[in-house]
Every structure is written in C-alpha cells, then in structure tokens.
Design a protein around this motif. Sequence first.
Motif, PDB file in Angstrom:
ATOM      1  N   GLN A 170     -12.597   6.702  -2.195  1.00  0.00           N
ATOM      2  CA  GLN A 170     -12.035   6.064  -3.387  1.00  0.00           C
ATOM      3  C   GLN A 170     -11.433   7.141  -4.263  1.00  0.00           C
ATOM      4  O   GLN A 170     -12.062   8.157  -4.535  1.00  0.00           O
ATOM      5  CB  GLN A 170     -13.127   5.327  -4.152  1.00  0.00           C
ATOM      6  N   SER A 180     -13.777  -5.923  -3.869  1.00  0.00           N
ATOM      7  CA  SER A 180     -14.372  -4.693  -4.407  1.00  0.00           C
ATOM      8  C   SER A 180     -15.751  -4.444  -3.817  1.00  0.00           C
ATOM      9  O   SER A 180     -16.109  -3.309  -3.497  1.00  0.00           O
ATOM     10  CB  SER A 180     -14.471  -4.770  -5.931  1.00  0.00           C
ATOM     11  N   CYS A 187      -4.671   1.848  -0.575  1.00  0.00           N
ATOM     12  CA  CYS A 187      -4.437   0.553  -1.218  1.00  0.00           C
ATOM     13  C   CYS A 187      -5.395   0.367  -2.382  1.00  0.00           C
ATOM     14  O   CYS A 187      -6.523   0.850  -2.348  1.00  0.00           O
ATOM     15  CB  CYS A 187      -4.677  -0.591  -0.232  1.00  0.00           C
ATOM     16  N   CYS A 188      -4.936  -0.366  -3.372  1.00  0.00           N
ATOM     17  CA  CYS A 188      -5.851  -0.776  -4.432  1.00  0.00           C
ATOM     18  C   CYS A 188      -6.284  -2.212  -4.135  1.00  0.00           C
ATOM     19  O   CYS A 188      -5.734  -2.876  -3.256  1.00  0.00           O
ATOM     20  CB  CYS A 188      -5.212  -0.646  -5.808  1.00  0.00           C
ATOM     21  N   CYS A 223       0.836  -1.192   0.000  1.00  0.00           N
ATOM     22  CA  CYS A 223       0.000   0.000   0.000  1.00  0.00           C
ATOM     23  C   CYS A 223       0.876   1.249   0.000  1.00  0.00           C
ATOM     24  O   CYS A 223       1.966   1.264   0.544  1.00  0.00           O
ATOM     25  CB  CYS A 223      -0.914   0.004   1.219  1.00  0.00           C
ATOM     26  N   ASN A 239      -9.338   7.543  -8.033  1.00  0.00           N
ATOM     27  CA  ASN A 239      -9.020   6.839  -9.262  1.00  0.00           C
ATOM     28  C   ASN A 239      -7.724   7.368  -9.855  1.00  0.00           C
ATOM     29  O   ASN A 239      -7.537   8.582  -9.980  1.00  0.00           O
ATOM     30  CB  ASN A 239     -10.152   7.000 -10.280  1.00  0.00           C
ATOM     31  N   TYR A 294      -6.752   2.124 -11.971  1.00  0.00           N
ATOM     32  CA  TYR A 294      -6.721   1.639 -10.591  1.00  0.00           C
ATOM     33  C   TYR A 294      -7.551   2.532  -9.681  1.00  0.00           C
ATOM     34  O   TYR A 294      -7.580   3.747  -9.831  1.00  0.00           O
ATOM     35  CB  TYR A 294      -5.277   1.585 -10.064  1.00  0.00           C
ATOM     36  N   HIS A 295      -8.218   1.888  -8.737  1.00  0.00           N
ATOM     37  CA  HIS A 295      -8.972   2.595  -7.713  1.00  0.00           C
ATOM     38  C   HIS A 295      -8.240   2.399  -6.395  1.00  0.00           C
ATOM     39  O   HIS A 295      -8.010   1.263  -5.978  1.00  0.00           O
ATOM     40  CB  HIS A 295     -10.399   2.042  -7.584  1.00  0.00           C
ATOM     41  N   TYR A 296      -7.866   3.499  -5.767  1.00  0.00           N
ATOM     42  CA  TYR A 296      -7.199   3.432  -4.472  1.00  0.00           C
ATOM     43  C   TYR A 296      -8.195   3.803  -3.390  1.00  0.00           C
ATOM     44  O   TYR A 296      -9.020   4.695  -3.566  1.00  0.00           O
ATOM     45  CB  TYR A 296      -5.991   4.368  -4.427  1.00  0.00           C
ATOM     46  N   TYR A 297      -8.100   3.095  -2.270  1.00  0.00           N
ATOM     47  CA  TYR A 297      -9.022   3.284  -1.160  1.00  0.00           C
ATOM     48  C   TYR A 297      -8.241   3.693   0.072  1.00  0.00           C
ATOM     49  O   TYR A 297      -7.167   3.158   0.330  1.00  0.00           O
ATOM     50  CB  TYR A 297      -9.790   1.981  -0.891  1.00  0.00           C
TER      51      TYR A 297
END
Length: 111
Positions: A70, A56, A39-40, A30, A72, A76-79
């Motif tokens: 979230q 997801s 993290c994705c 991460c 983008n 990739y989507h990072y949270y």
Amino acid sequence: MNPVMIFKALGHETRYRLFCDLFGTSSSACEIKDNIPACCVMDLMEKYPLSQSTISHHLKVLVEAELVEQENYGTYHYYRVNLATWNAFRDYLNRLNLSCGTPLCPPQGRI
C-alpha cells in the motif's frame, strides 16, 4: 513470507480476483508505476459491484499477507503486488513440488 497467510488470503474468490487484477490489471483506470500496475479502491469499484469498505477489507487482508503493498498519495491509497513476496511464494511452491517428487504428493503421517 508466511505461506499459510498467503493461502488463506488467496483462498477467498474475491481476494483472488482482486490480486489477479492488481497483478496484470486490465483496468485502464489503474496507473503503472515502476512497470507494476497500482490501483486505488475507487479504480477497483468500477469493476466490482462491492462497497468501498468491502474492497478495502479484502485489500487489507492481502496487505497483511504481504502479497500487496500500500502506498499513500494524499488521501488516496494505491495498492500493487509485492513482487518480492510473490516470487518467494512461487519459489516455495516449486520447492514443495521438487521435494515431493510428484505433482500430487499425499501428506505423510497422521493428521
């Protein structure tokens, strides 16, 4: 902040563990952005024996509860943890404890 949605989101063991990992991640995969781990799904798949779609889905529930944000970056989507919501929820829990007068206050009235 909707405390019922937050309780429901954190009431599932996998979502709770994902949230805790995002909050103070031990995963070296991460990234740290603004001193907050992000993290994705692929990062989290290294730790959890779950499919990409399952992780997801759990992250989507955390996003809907506004506990997680979230971002983008390309595909990739990072949270990451939404600290504003988390702090508001902690304050809410503290107010419940203070208004009750005891740590374990039984509900009043009929259910």
